[in-house]
Design a protein around this motif. Structure first.
Motif, PDB file in Angstrom:
ATOM      1  N   GLN A 170       0.830  -1.210   0.000  1.00 17.64           N
ATOM      2  CA  GLN A 170       0.000   0.000   0.000  1.00 17.64           C
ATOM      3  C   GLN A 170       0.865   1.262   0.000  1.00 17.64           C
ATOM      4  N   ARG A 171       1.931   1.262   0.822  1.00 14.41           N
ATOM      5  CA  ARG A 171       2.823   2.425   0.873  1.00 14.41           C
ATOM      6  C   ARG A 171       3.535   2.638  -0.458  1.00 14.41           C
ATOM      7  N   ASP A 172       3.988   1.555  -1.064  1.00 12.41           N
ATOM      8  CA  ASP A 172       4.658   1.671  -2.365  1.00 12.41           C
ATOM      9  C   ASP A 172       3.714   2.214  -3.425  1.00 12.41           C
ATOM     10  N   ARG A 173       2.464   1.739  -3.381  1.00 13.33           N
ATOM     11  CA  ARG A 173       1.478   2.219  -4.349  1.00 13.33           C
ATOM     12  C   ARG A 173       1.194   3.703  -4.155  1.00 13.33           C
ATOM     13  N   GLU A 174       1.069   4.112  -2.885  1.00 10.70           N
ATOM     14  CA  GLU A 174       0.818   5.528  -2.597  1.00 10.70           C
ATOM     15  C   GLU A 174       2.007   6.399  -2.991  1.00 10.70           C
ATOM     16  N   TYR A 175       3.225   5.930  -2.725  1.00 14.50           N
ATOM     17  CA  TYR A 175       4.419   6.707  -3.076  1.00 14.50           C
ATOM     18  C   TYR A 175       4.528   6.883  -4.586  1.00 14.50           C
ATOM     19  N   LYS A 176       4.265   5.808  -5.326  1.00 15.67           N
ATOM     20  CA  LYS A 176       4.317   5.905  -6.788  1.00 15.67           C
ATOM     21  C   LYS A 176       3.243   6.865  -7.303  1.00 15.67           C
ATOM     22  N   ALA A 177       2.060   6.812  -6.688  1.00 15.64           N
ATOM     23  CA  ALA A 177       0.986   7.725  -7.092  1.00 15.64           C
ATOM     24  C   ALA A 177       1.354   9.171  -6.777  1.00 15.64           C
ATOM     25  N   MET A 178       2.047   9.410  -5.662  1.00 14.44           N
ATOM     26  CA  MET A 178       2.467  10.768  -5.319  1.00 14.44           C
ATOM     27  C   MET A 178       3.521  11.285  -6.292  1.00 14.44           C
ATOM     28  N   GLN A 179       4.305  10.364  -6.839  1.00 14.35           N
ATOM     29  CA  GLN A 179       5.325  10.767  -7.812  1.00 14.35           C
ATOM     30  C   GLN A 179       4.716  11.085  -9.175  1.00 14.35           C
ATOM     31  N   THR A 180       3.732  10.293  -9.562  1.00 13.64           N
ATOM     32  CA  THR A 180       3.176  10.430 -10.913  1.00 13.64           C
ATOM     33  C   THR A 180       1.924  11.301 -10.974  1.00 13.64           C
ATOM     34  N   GLY A 181       1.287  11.561  -9.820  1.00 14.37           N
ATOM     35  CA  GLY A 181       0.070  12.357  -9.814  1.00 14.37           C
ATOM     36  C   GLY A 181      -1.198  11.547 -10.037  1.00 14.37           C
ATOM     37  N   ASP A 182      -1.107  10.217  -9.916  1.00 15.77           N
ATOM     38  CA  ASP A 182      -2.277   9.345 -10.080  1.00 15.77           C
ATOM     39  C   ASP A 182      -3.103   9.392  -8.794  1.00 15.77           C
ATOM     40  N   GLU A 183      -4.264  10.054  -8.849  1.00 15.49           N
ATOM     41  CA  GLU A 183      -5.060  10.280  -7.644  1.00 15.49           C
ATOM     42  C   GLU A 183      -5.788   9.037  -7.157  1.00 15.49           C
ATOM     43  N   ARG A 184      -5.863   7.994  -7.955  1.00 10.72           N
ATOM     44  CA  ARG A 184      -6.599   6.798  -7.532  1.00 10.72           C
ATOM     45  C   ARG A 184      -5.966   6.148  -6.313  1.00 10.72           C
ATOM     46  N   PHE A 185      -4.656   6.209  -6.222  1.00  6.55           N
ATOM     47  CA  PHE A 185      -3.955   5.521  -5.141  1.00  6.55           C
ATOM     48  C   PHE A 185      -3.312   6.484  -4.146  1.00  6.55           C
ATOM     49  N   MET A 186      -3.609   7.766  -4.247  1.00  9.46           N
ATOM     50  CA  MET A 186      -3.077   8.729  -3.284  1.00  9.46           C
ATOM     51  C   MET A 186      -3.778   8.579  -1.941  1.00  9.46           C
ATOM     52  N   PRO A 187      -3.173   9.081  -0.869  1.00 13.08           N
ATOM     53  CA  PRO A 187      -3.895   9.125   0.405  1.00 13.08           C
ATOM     54  C   PRO A 187      -5.157   9.969   0.285  1.00 13.08           C
ATOM     55  N   ALA A 188      -6.105   9.728   1.164  1.00  7.37           N
ATOM     56  CA  ALA A 188      -7.408  10.398   1.069  1.00  7.37           C
ATOM     57  C   ALA A 188      -7.277  11.913   1.180  1.00  7.37           C
ATOM     58  N   LYS A 189      -6.313  12.397   1.936  1.00  4.19           N
ATOM     59  CA  LYS A 189      -6.179  13.853   2.130  1.00  4.19           C
ATOM     60  C   LYS A 189      -5.727  14.570   0.866  1.00  4.19           C
ATOM     61  N   SER A 204      10.790  19.027  -2.848  1.00  4.71           N
ATOM     62  CA  SER A 204      10.417  18.092  -1.782  1.00  4.71           C
ATOM     63  C   SER A 204       8.903  17.991  -1.581  1.00  4.71           C
ATOM     64  N   ARG A 205       8.124  18.697  -2.387  1.00  6.53           N
ATOM     65  CA  ARG A 205       6.671  18.663  -2.216  1.00  6.53           C
ATOM     66  C   ARG A 205       6.109  17.318  -2.666  1.00  6.53           C
ATOM     67  N   MET A 206       5.201  16.809  -1.871  1.00  2.92           N
ATOM     68  CA  MET A 206       4.513  15.555  -2.193  1.00  2.92           C
ATOM     69  C   MET A 206       3.010  15.769  -2.040  1.00  2.92           C
ATOM     70  N   PRO A 207       2.219  15.433  -3.038  1.00  2.00           N
ATOM     71  CA  PRO A 207       2.539  14.892  -4.350  1.00  2.00           C
ATOM     72  C   PRO A 207       3.404  15.851  -5.168  1.00  2.00           C
ATOM     73  N   LYS A 208       4.155  15.305  -6.095  1.00  2.00           N
ATOM     74  CA  LYS A 208       5.073  16.093  -6.902  1.00  2.00           C
ATOM     75  C   LYS A 208       4.301  17.125  -7.725  1.00  2.00           C
ATOM     76  N   PRO A 209       4.865  18.336  -7.879  1.00  2.00           N
ATOM     77  CA  PRO A 209       4.193  19.347  -8.704  1.00  2.00           C
ATOM     78  C   PRO A 209       3.983  18.854 -10.138  1.00  2.00           C
ATOM     79  N   GLN A 210       2.802  19.101 -10.656  1.00  2.00           N
ATOM     80  CA  GLN A 210       2.448  18.693 -12.011  1.00  2.00           C
ATOM     81  C   GLN A 210       2.408  19.876 -12.974  1.00  2.00           C
ATOM     82  N   VAL A 211       2.653  21.088 -12.466  1.00  2.00           N
ATOM     83  CA  VAL A 211       2.674  22.288 -13.300  1.00  2.00           C
ATOM     84  C   VAL A 211       3.978  23.039 -13.062  1.00  2.00           C
ATOM     85  N   LYS A 212       4.324  23.903 -13.990  1.00  2.00           N
ATOM     86  CA  LYS A 212       5.527  24.731 -13.865  1.00  2.00           C
ATOM     87  C   LYS A 212       5.166  26.077 -13.252  1.00  2.00           C
TER      88      LYS A 212
END
Length: 199
Positions: free
Chosen positions: A65-84, A185-193
């Motif tokens: 679960q943690r690995d899935r959430e970390y990968k989602a935070m890196q890529t911006g995939d909201e399906r597997f991000m934490p609820a917050k 260092s922001r998580m989820p990673k910024p998706q815009v410039k």
């Protein structure tokens, strides 16, 4: 006298036959189990028999679960991000903060330089060391004011785009705390410039 008649009314002999009941579609095809049998089937032990294997499986599931959430935070995939971090409102807040230059995102580097300078000048030039600390406090106050201005403008945009109910408790803190983090260092990673503000 007032009781219901025991004999059938308007019944023609020979016409009333017990018709076979057709099999209903979707029938379960088995008798309903008795209550004791159903309760016995639903009983589960509170403590698993093999506790080591159960704890190992639980740790593996948590790690996955943690690995899935970390990968989602890196890529911006909201399906597997934490609820917050899920939802269009939180996504808009992140994009708005990431697209804006903020004094808060430079706070940690400025504070590190100021502390090093203060320690270096404390013995040789204590007056300059004092001015460095004062400048750091001024920067902190300016960053707080900048964070308040950021939230004020963001709140107006959230209400205009999503309505009054979108601005729930914790949204302001979510945006301002992100503004005070260094951008890499922001998580989820910024998706815009920088400068690429959301519509």
């Amino acid at each position: 006298m007032f009781g219901r008649s025991k004999e059938p009314v308007n019944e023609i002999p020979g016409l009333v036959e017990s018709a076979p009941t057709p099999d209903l579609p979707g029938g379960k095809g088995r008798p309903t189990p008795k209550r004791k049998e159903a309760q016995a089937a639903n009983k589960r032990p509170l403590v698993p028999q093999d506790r080591k294997a159960a704890s190992k499986a639980a740790r593996a599931a948590q790690r996955e679960q943690r690995d899935r959430e970390y990968k989602a935070m890196q890529t911006g995939d909201e399906r597997f991000m934490p609820a917050k971090d899920r939802g269009p409102v939180r996504r808009y807040v992140r994009d708005w903060v990431d697209a804006r230059w903020s004094l808060g995102e430079l706070f940690l580097p400025v504070a590190a330089v100021a502390l090093v300078a203060q320690f270096a000048l404390a013995q040789t030039a204590p007056v300059f060391a004092f001015y460095v600390i004062v400048a750091l406090y001024v920067y902190v106050l300016a960053a707080i004011v900048d964070g308040w201005l950021l939230w004020r403008g963001l709140k107006k945009r959230l209400i205009a785009k999503f309505g009054e109910k979108a601005v729930v408790r914790g949204t302001a803190m979510y945006g301002v705390l992100r503004a005070f983090q260094i951008r890499p260092s922001r998580m989820p990673k910024p998706q815009v410039k920088h400068g690429q503000k959301p519509a």
